[in-house]
Design a protein around this motif. Structure first.
Motif, PDB file in Angstrom:
ATOM      1  N   MET A   1       0.845  -1.200   0.000  1.00 61.54           N
ATOM      2  CA  MET A   1       0.000   0.000   0.000  1.00 61.54           C
ATOM      3  C   MET A   1       0.881   1.250   0.000  1.00 61.54           C
ATOM      4  SD  MET A   1      -3.329  -0.910   0.235  1.00 61.54           S
ATOM      5  CE  MET A   1      -4.203   0.318   1.130  1.00 61.54           C
ATOM      6  N   LYS A   2       1.934   1.217   0.794  1.00 61.56           N
ATOM      7  CA  LYS A   2       2.844   2.372   0.830  1.00 61.56           C
ATOM      8  C   LYS A   2       3.537   2.536  -0.519  1.00 61.56           C
ATOM      9  CE  LYS A   2       6.477   4.625   3.237  1.00 61.56           C
ATOM     10  NZ  LYS A   2       6.645   5.266   4.479  1.00 61.56           N
ATOM     11  N   GLU A   3       3.951   1.414  -1.117  1.00 64.45           N
ATOM     12  CA  GLU A   3       4.589   1.456  -2.428  1.00 64.45           C
ATOM     13  C   GLU A   3       3.624   2.041  -3.467  1.00 64.45           C
ATOM     14  OE1 GLU A   3       7.114  -1.691  -5.171  1.00 64.45           O
ATOM     15  OE2 GLU A   3       6.497  -2.290  -3.159  1.00 64.45           O
ATOM     16  N   TYR A   4       2.361   1.647  -3.377  1.00 64.56           N
ATOM     17  CA  TYR A   4       1.335   2.173  -4.285  1.00 64.56           C
ATOM     18  C   TYR A   4       1.162   3.678  -4.067  1.00 64.56           C
ATOM     19  CZ  TYR A   4      -3.300   3.274  -6.087  1.00 64.56           C
ATOM     20  OH  TYR A   4      -4.355   3.864  -6.736  1.00 64.56           O
ATOM     21  N   GLU A   5       1.037   4.091  -2.828  1.00 64.59           N
ATOM     22  CA  GLU A   5       0.812   5.501  -2.515  1.00 64.59           C
ATOM     23  C   GLU A   5       1.989   6.369  -2.937  1.00 64.59           C
ATOM     24  OE1 GLU A   5      -0.001   5.393   1.668  1.00 64.59           O
ATOM     25  OE2 GLU A   5      -1.911   4.347   1.359  1.00 64.59           O
ATOM     26  N   MET A   6       3.201   5.860  -2.815  1.00 66.22           N
ATOM     27  CA  MET A   6       4.406   6.629  -3.129  1.00 66.22           C
ATOM     28  C   MET A   6       4.811   6.491  -4.605  1.00 66.22           C
ATOM     29  SD  MET A   6       5.100   7.894  -0.170  1.00 66.22           S
ATOM     30  CE  MET A   6       6.734   8.519  -0.332  1.00 66.22           C
ATOM     31  N   PHE A   7       4.073   5.723  -5.373  1.00 64.37           N
ATOM     32  CA  PHE A   7       4.455   5.436  -6.752  1.00 64.37           C
ATOM     33  C   PHE A   7       4.513   6.701  -7.589  1.00 64.37           C
ATOM     34  CE2 PHE A   7       3.723   4.328 -11.162  1.00 64.37           C
ATOM     35  CZ  PHE A   7       4.640   3.310 -11.335  1.00 64.37           C
ATOM     36  N   SER A   8       5.591   6.814  -8.370  1.00 64.96           N
ATOM     37  CA  SER A   8       5.707   7.890  -9.360  1.00 64.96           C
ATOM     38  C   SER A   8       6.705   7.447 -10.431  1.00 64.96           C
ATOM     39  CB  SER A   8       6.172   9.192  -8.712  1.00 64.96           C
ATOM     40  OG  SER A   8       7.472   9.051  -8.209  1.00 64.96           O
ATOM     41  N   MET A   9       6.588   8.060 -11.560  1.00 61.36           N
ATOM     42  CA  MET A   9       7.462   7.730 -12.679  1.00 61.36           C
ATOM     43  C   MET A   9       8.862   8.266 -12.409  1.00 61.36           C
ATOM     44  SD  MET A   9       6.789   8.649 -16.644  1.00 61.36           S
ATOM     45  CE  MET A   9       7.744   7.929 -17.944  1.00 61.36           C
ATOM     46  N   LYS A  10       9.866   7.461 -12.714  1.00 57.34           N
ATOM     47  CA  LYS A  10      11.249   7.885 -12.535  1.00 57.34           C
ATOM     48  C   LYS A  10      11.666   8.699 -13.751  1.00 57.34           C
ATOM     49  CE  LYS A  10      12.340   3.827  -9.800  1.00 57.34           C
ATOM     50  NZ  LYS A  10      13.044   2.550  -9.730  1.00 57.34           N
ATOM     51  N   GLU A  11      12.630   9.597 -13.575  1.00 63.97           N
ATOM     52  CA  GLU A  11      13.067  10.499 -14.648  1.00 63.97           C
ATOM     53  C   GLU A  11      13.572   9.766 -15.888  1.00 63.97           C
ATOM     54  OE1 GLU A  11      12.892  13.767 -15.168  1.00 63.97           O
ATOM     55  OE2 GLU A  11      11.729  13.933 -13.323  1.00 63.97           O
ATOM     56  N   ASP A  12      14.313   8.703 -15.704  1.00 68.85           N
ATOM     57  CA  ASP A  12      14.920   8.001 -16.832  1.00 68.85           C
ATOM     58  C   ASP A  12      14.094   6.795 -17.294  1.00 68.85           C
ATOM     59  OD1 ASP A  12      15.339   6.590 -14.500  1.00 68.85           O
ATOM     60  OD2 ASP A  12      17.328   5.884 -15.095  1.00 68.85           O
ATOM     61  N   GLU A  13      12.837   6.760 -16.933  1.00 65.69           N
ATOM     62  CA  GLU A  13      11.990   5.593 -17.174  1.00 65.69           C
ATOM     63  C   GLU A  13      11.017   5.839 -18.328  1.00 65.69           C
ATOM     64  OE1 GLU A  13       9.998   2.671 -13.938  1.00 65.69           O
ATOM     65  OE2 GLU A  13       9.346   4.733 -13.799  1.00 65.69           O
ATOM     66  N   SER A  14      10.814   4.815 -19.158  1.00 65.79           N
ATOM     67  CA  SER A  14       9.817   4.928 -20.221  1.00 65.79           C
ATOM     68  C   SER A  14       8.432   4.626 -19.629  1.00 65.79           C
ATOM     69  CB  SER A  14      10.122   3.940 -21.345  1.00 65.79           C
ATOM     70  OG  SER A  14       9.872   2.619 -20.912  1.00 65.79           O
ATOM     71  N   ILE A  15       7.404   4.954 -20.372  1.00 68.41           N
ATOM     72  CA  ILE A  15       6.044   4.681 -19.906  1.00 68.41           C
ATOM     73  C   ILE A  15       5.833   3.175 -19.772  1.00 68.41           C
ATOM     74  CG2 ILE A  15       3.606   4.807 -20.553  1.00 68.41           C
ATOM     75  CD1 ILE A  15       4.129   7.615 -21.562  1.00 68.41           C
ATOM     76  N   ASP A  16       6.383   2.408 -20.694  1.00 74.22           N
ATOM     77  CA  ASP A  16       6.261   0.945 -20.615  1.00 74.22           C
ATOM     78  C   ASP A  16       6.914   0.401 -19.340  1.00 74.22           C
ATOM     79  OD1 ASP A  16       4.870   0.741 -22.979  1.00 74.22           O
ATOM     80  OD2 ASP A  16       6.641   0.275 -24.192  1.00 74.22           O
ATOM     81  N   GLN A  17       8.092   0.893 -19.021  1.00 74.81           N
ATOM     82  CA  GLN A  17       8.784   0.451 -17.807  1.00 74.81           C
ATOM     83  C   GLN A  17       7.997   0.854 -16.556  1.00 74.81           C
ATOM     84  OE1 GLN A  17      12.423   2.508 -18.663  1.00 74.81           O
ATOM     85  NE2 GLN A  17      13.500   0.607 -19.205  1.00 74.81           N
TER      86      GLN A  17
END
Length: 153
Positions: free
Chosen positions: A102-118
């Motif tokens: 749940m914490k991982e879900y709540e804190m989830f965000s896209m990383k700067e060097d990450e593609s949308i697929d990743q």
């Protein structure tokens, strides 16, 4: 495993969850005891067969390492309970895993060097794990979470 077994026979799934109906009788003292094989009715034989089928299905569905853990179990429910404990842990461990997810879900965000697929792959892993722990979100909530998690790029 649930869908695999239910697709073959839903009654087998019920045996795995609840245990088999072992044929019993009362003796002269009123004591309940197991019937001998030759005393079983046709219906009782079918119920006992379901337990054997359930054990057989489960043995085919698990890896050799897991088989070694449950090979001495005589009832399908016993195998299921042991596998659940192995994979989900005790109630306390399960609750801790849920909290962490749940914490991982709540804190989830896209990383700067990450593609949308990743990013979506990482997100799917979190959501699938939460689903496995019987914590799920509506599609609408998940889509909003993904959109909020995107970087400006």
């Amino acid at each position: 495993m649930r869908i695999f077994v239910q697709s073959i026979d839903y009654n087998i799934w019920k045996i795995i969850l609840n245990g088999p109906d072992v044929p019993t009788k009362q003796n002269a003292d009123g004591e309940v005891m197991a019937k001998e094989d030759n005393e079983w009715t046709e219906e009782e034989k079918k119920k006992v067969e379901l337990n054997a089928k359930a054990i057989n299905l489960m043995h085919f569905a698990i890896s050799f390492e897991e088989f070694r853990k449950v090979s001495r179990c005589k009832m399908a429910k016993e195998i299921w309970d042991k596998l659940r404990l192995t994979h989900e842990g005790t109630k306390q461990v399960r609750e801790t895993r849920i909290d962490m997810l749940m914490k991982e879900y709540e804190m989830f965000s896209m990383k700067e060097d990450e593609s949308i697929d990743q990013m979506f792959e990482r997100f799917s892993i979190i959501i699938n794990n939460l689903d496995a722990m019987e914590r799920s979100y509506s599609e609408e909530t998940l889509v909003r979470k993904i959109l909020r998690s995107l970087t400006k790029k």
